[in-house]
Scaffold this motif. Structure first.
Motif, PDB file in Angstrom:
ATOM      1  N   MET A 249      -1.921  -5.508  -1.081  1.00 56.72           N
ATOM      2  CA  MET A 249      -1.948  -4.636   0.094  1.00 56.72           C
ATOM      3  C   MET A 249      -0.686  -3.784   0.176  1.00 56.72           C
ATOM      4  N   ILE A 250       0.455  -4.402  -0.108  1.00 56.49           N
ATOM      5  CA  ILE A 250       1.722  -3.661  -0.076  1.00 56.49           C
ATOM      6  C   ILE A 250       1.723  -2.580  -1.153  1.00 56.49           C
TER       7      ILE A 250
ATOM      8  N   LYS B   8      -0.483   0.283  -0.125  1.00 57.59           N
ATOM      9  CA  LYS B   8       0.171   1.132   0.880  1.00 57.59           C
ATOM     10  C   LYS B   8       1.186   2.055   0.230  1.00 57.59           C
ATOM     11  N   LYS B   9       1.941   1.540  -0.726  1.00 60.26           N
ATOM     12  CA  LYS B   9       2.928   2.367  -1.431  1.00 60.26           C
ATOM     13  C   LYS B   9       2.243   3.512  -2.172  1.00 60.26           C
TER      14      LYS B   9
ATOM     15  N   TRP C 227      -0.693   4.814  -1.472  1.00 65.08           N
ATOM     16  CA  TRP C 227      -1.250   5.754  -0.509  1.00 65.08           C
ATOM     17  C   TRP C 227      -0.163   6.666   0.059  1.00 65.08           C
ATOM     18  N   ARG C 228       0.990   6.104   0.357  1.00 59.71           N
ATOM     19  CA  ARG C 228       2.098   6.920   0.881  1.00 59.71           C
ATOM     20  C   ARG C 228       2.564   7.938  -0.154  1.00 59.71           C
TER      21      ARG C 228
END
Length: 108
Positions: free
Chosen positions: A6-7, A10-11, A13-14
């Motif tokens: 998940m982390i 997120k990275k 996606w950012r």
């Protein structure tokens, strides 16, 4: 899916959204409309695939070539989006199958 996945997601996606924000404003507007369209209608495997990052790559090439966004995709953004996902299973397909009582390829 673990917490590390998940982390990492997120990275990624950012980083993807940072690339979008680096595009000229007209490209950003069209990208956001395409993204909204895909999230609403788009392919089931949208987040696992490379569709969105491929669009950003395509747009970055257009910017480098000095072209406007509508020169690349045409005036009908939805038609361009539909053409990109024409061979993909979509949420709309799943919905149509559920109301018609037919089973899709994944259910057979």
């Amino acid at each position: 899916m673990g917490i590390r996945d998940m982390i990492e997601g997120k990275k990624q996606w950012r980083a993807h959204m940072a690339r979008v924000k680096a595009l000229p404003p007209d490209y950003q507007i069209v990208y956001k409309e395409m993204q909204r369209y895909f999230f609403k209608v788009g392919p089931v495997d949208l987040l696992e695939g490379t569709l969105l990052s491929g669009i950003v790559d395509f747009f970055e090439e257009g910017v480098a070539g000095g072209k406007g966004v509508l020169e690349l995709i045409g005036d009908d953004v939805a038609a361009f989006c539909d053409d990109l996902i024409k061979d993909s299973r979509t949420n709309a397909d799943i919905y149509q199958e559920s109301i018609s009582g037919k089973s899709g390829p994944a259910e057979r």
